[in-house]
Design a protein around this motif. Structure first.
Motif, PDB file in Angstrom:
ATOM      1  N   PRO A   1       4.123 -32.310 -23.819  1.00  0.00           N
ATOM      2  CA  PRO A   1       5.124 -31.728 -22.914  1.00  0.00           C
ATOM      3  C   PRO A   1       5.046 -32.376 -21.535  1.00  0.00           C
ATOM      4  O   PRO A   1       3.945 -32.596 -21.006  1.00  0.00           O
ATOM      5  CB  PRO A   1       4.719 -30.245 -22.850  1.00  0.00           C
ATOM      6  N   LEU A   2       6.173 -32.688 -20.955  1.00  0.00           N
ATOM      7  CA  LEU A   2       6.177 -33.376 -19.665  1.00  0.00           C
ATOM      8  C   LEU A   2       5.489 -32.572 -18.565  1.00  0.00           C
ATOM      9  O   LEU A   2       4.713 -33.145 -17.790  1.00  0.00           O
ATOM     10  CB  LEU A   2       7.612 -33.745 -19.265  1.00  0.00           C
ATOM     11  N   PRO A   3       5.724 -31.251 -18.427  1.00  0.00           N
ATOM     12  CA  PRO A   3       5.005 -30.505 -17.381  1.00  0.00           C
ATOM     13  C   PRO A   3       3.487 -30.557 -17.543  1.00  0.00           C
ATOM     14  O   PRO A   3       2.757 -30.596 -16.544  1.00  0.00           O
ATOM     15  CB  PRO A   3       5.534 -29.075 -17.534  1.00  0.00           C
ATOM     16  N   LEU A   4       2.993 -30.564 -18.780  1.00  0.00           N
ATOM     17  CA  LEU A   4       1.551 -30.675 -19.000  1.00  0.00           C
ATOM     18  C   LEU A   4       1.052 -32.040 -18.538  1.00  0.00           C
ATOM     19  O   LEU A   4      -0.006 -32.149 -17.904  1.00  0.00           O
ATOM     20  CB  LEU A   4       1.222 -30.466 -20.475  1.00  0.00           C
ATOM     21  N   ALA A   5       1.800 -33.090 -18.843  1.00  0.00           N
ATOM     22  CA  ALA A   5       1.416 -34.429 -18.407  1.00  0.00           C
ATOM     23  C   ALA A   5       1.379 -34.515 -16.883  1.00  0.00           C
ATOM     24  O   ALA A   5       0.475 -35.135 -16.304  1.00  0.00           O
ATOM     25  CB  ALA A   5       2.388 -35.460 -18.972  1.00  0.00           C
ATOM     26  N   ALA A   6       2.350 -33.878 -16.210  1.00  0.00           N
ATOM     27  CA  ALA A   6       2.362 -33.879 -14.752  1.00  0.00           C
ATOM     28  C   ALA A   6       1.156 -33.136 -14.188  1.00  0.00           C
ATOM     29  O   ALA A   6       0.541 -33.567 -13.209  1.00  0.00           O
ATOM     30  CB  ALA A   6       3.664 -33.254 -14.239  1.00  0.00           C
TER      31      ALA A   6
ATOM     32  N   TRP B   1       0.641 -32.797  -5.315  1.00  0.00           N
ATOM     33  CA  TRP B   1       0.794 -33.978  -6.151  1.00  0.00           C
ATOM     34  C   TRP B   1       1.608 -33.670  -7.404  1.00  0.00           C
ATOM     35  O   TRP B   1       2.393 -34.507  -7.875  1.00  0.00           O
ATOM     36  CB  TRP B   1      -0.575 -34.538  -6.535  1.00  0.00           C
ATOM     37  N   TYR B   2       1.424 -32.468  -7.952  1.00  0.00           N
ATOM     38  CA  TYR B   2       2.214 -32.088  -9.130  1.00  0.00           C
ATOM     39  C   TYR B   2       3.706 -32.192  -8.800  1.00  0.00           C
ATOM     40  O   TYR B   2       4.482 -32.761  -9.578  1.00  0.00           O
ATOM     41  CB  TYR B   2       1.860 -30.670  -9.558  1.00  0.00           C
ATOM     42  N   LEU B   3       4.096 -31.654  -7.653  1.00  0.00           N
ATOM     43  CA  LEU B   3       5.505 -31.728  -7.259  1.00  0.00           C
ATOM     44  C   LEU B   3       5.921 -33.165  -6.958  1.00  0.00           C
ATOM     45  O   LEU B   3       7.006 -33.609  -7.355  1.00  0.00           O
ATOM     46  CB  LEU B   3       5.755 -30.831  -6.044  1.00  0.00           C
ATOM     47  N   LEU B   4       5.049 -33.874  -6.247  1.00  0.00           N
ATOM     48  CA  LEU B   4       5.410 -35.238  -5.864  1.00  0.00           C
ATOM     49  C   LEU B   4       5.576 -36.145  -7.078  1.00  0.00           C
ATOM     50  O   LEU B   4       6.342 -37.113  -7.044  1.00  0.00           O
ATOM     51  CB  LEU B   4       4.335 -35.802  -4.923  1.00  0.00           C
ATOM     52  N   LEU B   5       4.893 -35.815  -8.173  1.00  0.00           N
ATOM     53  CA  LEU B   5       5.046 -36.620  -9.380  1.00  0.00           C
ATOM     54  C   LEU B   5       6.467 -36.561  -9.936  1.00  0.00           C
ATOM     55  O   LEU B   5       6.940 -37.522 -10.547  1.00  0.00           O
ATOM     56  CB  LEU B   5       4.040 -36.168 -10.444  1.00  0.00           C
ATOM     57  N   TYR B   6       7.154 -35.445  -9.720  1.00  0.00           N
ATOM     58  CA  TYR B   6       8.545 -35.357 -10.175  1.00  0.00           C
ATOM     59  C   TYR B   6       9.448 -36.238  -9.316  1.00  0.00           C
ATOM     60  O   TYR B   6      10.431 -36.812  -9.815  1.00  0.00           O
ATOM     61  CB  TYR B   6       9.025 -33.906 -10.165  1.00  0.00           C
TER      62      TYR B   6
END
Length: 296
Positions: free
Chosen positions: A215-220, A259-264
């Motif tokens: 899942p993309l959110p898990l990867a982030a 960083w989680y947000l910045l990854l998007y």
């Protein structure tokens, strides 16, 4: 030069040899996990070498040397970038991604320094509003990793949300890093938006001849953890320090959320160049999918 194998072909040949050696010695699941880690490390080569540069210069640099440490790190980062490009490890497309990251990262650095969020305590000639120019390469290393990991793992992102919505979300996240200094912080809502928008999105990736998904959110989330660890190397080497932080202090876990947000934002930036990664998964992968990496 035209007779030499391309970087991607060399990587595939190396992967096959390593994969065969691992599978001959390890159980299948463990061999696949080891290959996953090796490919991730190879994708992150620019960022890893940049962190090594920070560690080495922090250990050896003297205040009375003619060249300031920040300027040396800038020259080192430029040399790495040239080497990666000339060796074929990065393409012009990836250089374009890195340039975009450098611009957006430097703009954020300048603003955050003026707001007192963090500081660069050392001297240097190549500084812009108290921001050493090498700092843009720290953001560029994230762009380099994302571009390389998409190529090395032959990634596909599906089902993908409406593209314009992902750009709106990225713009809102990037804007909030600036606006929360003046108006209420909306990051909680942004966290929720990332999950709602990308909940169904799977990252399909290849190890050897097998396709897996996550899942993309898990990867982030997992990526943000490793970026938080990298931040601790940065502050531990006195490359930068957050407001009120001592060199021996760990970086706040709240930065992991940042960083989680910045990854998007980073992902949206990469997709401006790598749009084909948003295409459908190959039919054979859908017909006979491997187990999710999240479940291995």
């Amino acid at each position: 030069m035209s007779g030499l194998p391309s970087s991607s072909n060399r990587t595939r040949r190396l992967e096959r040899r390593l994969g065969d050696a691992m599978r001959a010695r390890l159980p299948f699941a463990l061999a696949e996990f080891v290959m996953f880690g090796l490919k991730q490390a190879w994708a992150a080569i620019f960022g890893a070498l940049l962190l090594i540069g920070m560690l080495v210069t922090d250990h050896i640099w003297q205040a009375d040397w003619a060249l300031a440490r920040y300027d040396a790190l800038l020259l080192y980062a430029l040399a790495l970038q040239v080497l990666l490009f000339l060796s074929g490890m990065e393409s012009w497309r990836e250089v374009r991604v890195i340039f975009l990251f450098h611009l957006t990262g430097t703009a954020m650095e300048i603003f955050k320094i003026q707001m007192g969020s963090w500081s660069y305590p050392g001297d240097g000639i190549f500084k812009l509003w108290h921001v050493p120019l090498f700092s843009g390469f720290m953001y560029a290393s994230v762009g380099s990793y994302m571009a390389r990991v998409i190529r090395l793992f032959d990634m596909r992102f599906t089902p993908y949300p409406p593209y314009w919505l992902t750009l709106v979300l990225a713009g809102a996240i990037y804007g909030n890093f600036f606006s929360h200094h003046f108006i209420p912080d909306i990051r909680i809502g942004l966290f929720a938006a990332t999950v709602i928008l990308f909940w169904r999105t799977r990252i399909w990736f290849t190890i050897g001849h097998n396709r897996y998904w996550m899942p993309l959110p898990l990867a982030a989330f997992l990526s943000s953890f490793f970026l938080w660890l990298a931040e601790n190397i940065g502050t531990g080497t006195r490359t930068w320090l957050y407001h009120g932080q001592a060199v021996t202090d760990w970086v706040s876990l709240a930065k992991m959320g940042s960083w989680y947000l910045l990854l998007y934002v980073s992902f949206a930036t990469v997709t401006l160049v790598f749009r084909e990664a948003l295409g459908a998964v190959p039919a054979q992968a859908v017909a006979n999918p491997a187990p999710s990496a999240a479940q291995d």
